[in-house]
Scaffold this motif. Structure first.
Motif, PDB file in Angstrom:
ATOM      1  N   ASP A  26      49.787 -59.560  -1.168  1.00  0.00           N
ATOM      2  CA  ASP A  26      49.982 -60.634  -2.137  1.00  0.00           C
ATOM      3  C   ASP A  26      51.035 -61.635  -1.679  1.00  0.00           C
ATOM      4  O   ASP A  26      51.022 -62.788  -2.098  1.00  0.00           O
ATOM      5  CB  ASP A  26      50.404 -60.031  -3.474  1.00  0.00           C
ATOM      6  CG  ASP A  26      50.512 -61.056  -4.577  1.00  0.00           C
ATOM      7  OD1 ASP A  26      49.467 -61.545  -5.046  1.00  0.00           O
ATOM      8  OD2 ASP A  26      51.648 -61.396  -4.962  1.00  0.00           O
ATOM      9  N   VAL A  29      52.515 -64.798  -3.875  1.00  0.00           N
ATOM     10  CA  VAL A  29      51.624 -65.373  -4.886  1.00  0.00           C
ATOM     11  C   VAL A  29      52.007 -64.932  -6.291  1.00  0.00           C
ATOM     12  O   VAL A  29      51.987 -65.725  -7.238  1.00  0.00           O
ATOM     13  CB  VAL A  29      50.154 -65.002  -4.590  1.00  0.00           C
ATOM     14  CG1 VAL A  29      49.232 -65.606  -5.651  1.00  0.00           C
ATOM     15  CG2 VAL A  29      49.744 -65.493  -3.206  1.00  0.00           C
ATOM     16  N   HIS A  30      52.358 -63.666  -6.463  1.00  0.00           N
ATOM     17  CA  HIS A  30      52.706 -63.130  -7.783  1.00  0.00           C
ATOM     18  C   HIS A  30      54.096 -62.488  -7.746  1.00  0.00           C
ATOM     19  O   HIS A  30      54.229 -61.259  -7.821  1.00  0.00           O
ATOM     20  CB  HIS A  30      51.664 -62.110  -8.241  1.00  0.00           C
ATOM     21  CG  HIS A  30      50.309 -62.702  -8.465  1.00  0.00           C
ATOM     22  ND1 HIS A  30      49.302 -62.613  -7.537  1.00  0.00           N
ATOM     23  CD2 HIS A  30      49.805 -63.409  -9.512  1.00  0.00           C
ATOM     24  CE1 HIS A  30      48.228 -63.235  -7.998  1.00  0.00           C
ATOM     25  NE2 HIS A  30      48.509 -63.728  -9.188  1.00  0.00           N
ATOM     26  N   THR A 146      42.046 -60.656 -11.307  1.00  0.00           N
ATOM     27  CA  THR A 146      42.875 -60.413 -10.133  1.00  0.00           C
ATOM     28  C   THR A 146      43.897 -59.322 -10.435  1.00  0.00           C
ATOM     29  O   THR A 146      44.944 -59.584 -11.034  1.00  0.00           O
ATOM     30  CB  THR A 146      43.600 -61.694  -9.692  1.00  0.00           C
ATOM     31  OG1 THR A 146      42.630 -62.702  -9.400  1.00  0.00           O
ATOM     32  CG2 THR A 146      44.442 -61.440  -8.443  1.00  0.00           C
ATOM     33  N   GLN A 174      46.861 -57.664  -3.699  1.00  0.00           N
ATOM     34  CA  GLN A 174      46.005 -58.208  -4.735  1.00  0.00           C
ATOM     35  C   GLN A 174      44.545 -58.057  -4.310  1.00  0.00           C
ATOM     36  O   GLN A 174      44.236 -57.906  -3.130  1.00  0.00           O
ATOM     37  CB  GLN A 174      46.292 -59.691  -4.964  1.00  0.00           C
ATOM     38  CG  GLN A 174      46.047 -60.553  -3.736  1.00  0.00           C
ATOM     39  CD  GLN A 174      45.991 -62.021  -4.055  1.00  0.00           C
ATOM     40  OE1 GLN A 174      44.917 -62.565  -4.308  1.00  0.00           O
ATOM     41  NE2 GLN A 174      47.142 -62.669  -4.028  1.00  0.00           N
ATOM     42  N   THR A 215      45.520 -67.070  -7.915  1.00  0.00           N
ATOM     43  CA  THR A 215      46.815 -67.639  -8.282  1.00  0.00           C
ATOM     44  C   THR A 215      47.096 -67.568  -9.784  1.00  0.00           C
ATOM     45  O   THR A 215      48.138 -68.042 -10.239  1.00  0.00           O
ATOM     46  CB  THR A 215      46.908 -69.104  -7.844  1.00  0.00           C
ATOM     47  OG1 THR A 215      45.882 -69.865  -8.498  1.00  0.00           O
ATOM     48  CG2 THR A 215      46.737 -69.229  -6.334  1.00  0.00           C
ATOM     49  N   SER A 216      46.201 -66.958 -10.564  1.00  0.00           N
ATOM     50  CA  SER A 216      46.373 -66.894 -12.013  1.00  0.00           C
ATOM     51  C   SER A 216      47.615 -66.098 -12.394  1.00  0.00           C
ATOM     52  O   SER A 216      47.961 -65.105 -11.752  1.00  0.00           O
ATOM     53  CB  SER A 216      45.148 -66.266 -12.669  1.00  0.00           C
ATOM     54  OG  SER A 216      45.365 -66.074 -14.059  1.00  0.00           O
ATOM     55  N   ASP A 217      48.287 -66.531 -13.477  1.00  0.00           N
ATOM     56  CA  ASP A 217      49.415 -65.767 -14.012  1.00  0.00           C
ATOM     57  C   ASP A 217      49.182 -65.383 -15.463  1.00  0.00           C
ATOM     58  O   ASP A 217      50.119 -65.017 -16.170  1.00  0.00           O
ATOM     59  CB  ASP A 217      50.717 -66.553 -13.883  1.00  0.00           C
ATOM     60  CG  ASP A 217      50.760 -67.785 -14.783  1.00  0.00           C
ATOM     61  OD1 ASP A 217      49.701 -68.197 -15.299  1.00  0.00           O
ATOM     62  OD2 ASP A 217      51.870 -68.336 -14.977  1.00  0.00           O
TER      63      ASP A 217
END
Length: 256
Positions: A26, A29-30, A146, A174, A215-217
């Motif tokens: 990952d 990214v997170h 994700t 991820q 890329t979602s949060d």
């Protein structure tokens, strides 16, 4: 990416899920996804044993089943690849009081820190009933999710013996999974190889399932269980948009 291997006995159906398979590192990214770090290394020399997500500057969401009996605190690292000496944050480990060891219901816990975690933007939580609305308008069927987590990857399965070979590296990974079904409490994700789906397995418990691309949060469910020993069939994730989940969460964060 994979440096340590050992053989583990098979897990039974619906046993706690703990690691990303068929995924990628990952990296950055997170950054809001962290690992719970043990007081001493595991037998293979690694340190992390569960995953979670920062949902406010002082609150880290994970799973209740990650706790040892009587555990009151937990150490969390947000390093993308944890190494001894990296910064860890210690907070109170608070389990959902409705959780029972023999049941996966209410399998939620938070680590509450005394001061805000610096430099990390928390994940967003869903509005109540979000997944129900997406299912009603038929858009959920084509959604991607994700999952992110620390832990092992399945290397091989020994033929004729209920054993799987796992490798651990304390690295955040991820992957992407497609939708299969929705119940009142659970999000079920289908691991379809023809769609390029990955999986969760040993090491991801308590970790996030973000709604959308890589890329979602937007955190809509937490990883709780899988139903096969090689982590290649299906997994069940605890919905965070239900009244039951929100009843626990609202004690610690302001909900949308």
């Amino acid at each position: 990416m994979i440096s340590i291997a050992f053989t583990a006995t098979a897990i039974s159906p619906a046993s706690p899920a703990q690691a990303i398979t068929n995924g990628l590192p990952d990296l950055t990214v997170h950054p809001q996804v962290g690992a719970i770090i043990g007081d001493k290394p595991n037998d293979d020399g690694t340190w992390s044993y569960c995953t979670g997500t920062l949902i406010s500057p002082t609150v880290f969401l994970t799973a209740a089943h990650c706790a040892e009996a009587g555990q009151k605190t937990a150490q969390v690292s947000f390093s993308s690849r944890y190494r001894p000496g990296d910064k860890v944050y210690t907070g109170r480990y608070v389990l959902d009081s409705r959780y029972k060891d023999e049941s996966e219901l209410h399998d939620m816990a938070v680590v509450v820190f005394g001061t805000a975690i610096p430099g990390i933007k928390p994940a967003r939580l869903p509005t109540e009933g979000l997944l129900d609305r997406l299912e009603a308008d038929k858009s959920l069927k084509t959604m991607r999710f994700t999952p992110v987590g620390y832990g092992a990857m399945v290397a091989t399965k020994t033929k004729g013996k209920h054993r799987i070979r796992l490798t651990y590296s304390d690295t955040r990974h991820q992957t992407s999974i497609s939708f299969e079904d929705l119940t009142r409490r659970w999000l079920k994700l289908s691991l379809d190889a023809s769609k390029g789906d990955g999986s969760t397995c040993f090491g991801d418990s308590g970790g996030p399932n973000f709604l959308g691309g890589i890329t979602s949060d937007l955190l809509v469910a937490t990883t709780i269980s899988g139903d096969d020993d090689a982590c290649k069939t299906t997994n069940y994730d605890y919905r965070l948009d239900t009244p039951q989940a929100r009843k626990f969460l609202k004690k610690f964060v302001t909900l949308p």
